[in-house]
Design an enzyme around this catalytic site. Sequence first.
Site, PDB file in Angstrom:
ATOM      1  CD  GLU A 216      40.090  73.680  24.873  1.00  0.00           C
ATOM      2  OE1 GLU A 216      39.687  72.593  24.411  1.00  0.00           O
ATOM      3  OE2 GLU A 216      39.871  74.040  26.049  1.00  0.00           O
TER       4      GLU A 216
ATOM      5  CG  ASP B 181      38.453  63.941  19.028  1.00  0.00           C
ATOM      6  OD1 ASP B 181      37.800  62.989  19.480  1.00  0.00           O
ATOM      7  OD2 ASP B 181      38.674  64.981  19.682  1.00  0.00           O
TER       8      ASP B 181
END
Length: 263
Positions: free
Chosen positions: A34, A221
């Site tokens: 990230e 997700d």
Amino acid sequence: MAPHSEGSEEAMVVQDENRKPISSILIVIAMQTEAMPVVNKFQLKEDLDPVFPKGVPWVRYHGIYKDLHINLVWPGKDLTLGVDSVGTISASLVTYAAIQALQPDLIINAGTAGGFKVKGACISDVFLVSDVAFHDRRIPIPVFDLYGVGSRQSFSTPNLLKELNLKAGKLSTGDSLDMSPQDEASIVANEATVKDMEGAAVAYVADLLKVPAIFIKAVTDIVDGEKPTAEEFLQNLAAVTAALEQAVTQVVDFISGKRLSEL
């Protein structure tokens, strides 16, 4: 003139800070995957003379972008297992140490998160978080129950939200990637649109040390979807970190030259 009380002195400091443009921001990110797109975007350099205690795995990148001093920290790799040190303990420790060492004007906790389709979340959506809370600190004793949830509001940024047209939602934090029935009940009670493993811990430390904090979460997700969470997370991680980097860049560009009160 009568002497100021401690409370009025604190109010004057806050008022003074609101008059000055933001000059230093601290970006807290949990995972290397990230962090690196953001590091590369702002051309940040790794700290070769660490400000953190000797022996800890925490990593700091720093640089200047426009008129901002940017520090980005992530908790590094677990010294035994070599995986990213995710979760609330690592996040709170590195946030505390970074605030103490770097004295930022503003914290940005950026990262990926699970989203709930029942709340309108889709893969790659980016949310600017309005409220944070924990969903796995269950203490069923009066008042301790509220402490366990630890609900806090993020720093209010109405102009940022409007200008960048980001989605707004509440964030719920826990130390597990999956979701037990008990966690789900707590997440529903928290009215969360997204869930992560760090945000509420960062918020706790920021509140403790009185540093304003905002939270930018990109959805990897769909928690209440058809696919297993771990599988969908890994499948979408690379693409969603690109969306996260773009959102963080837009936020930093908006912040540049502004005072806290203008956000």
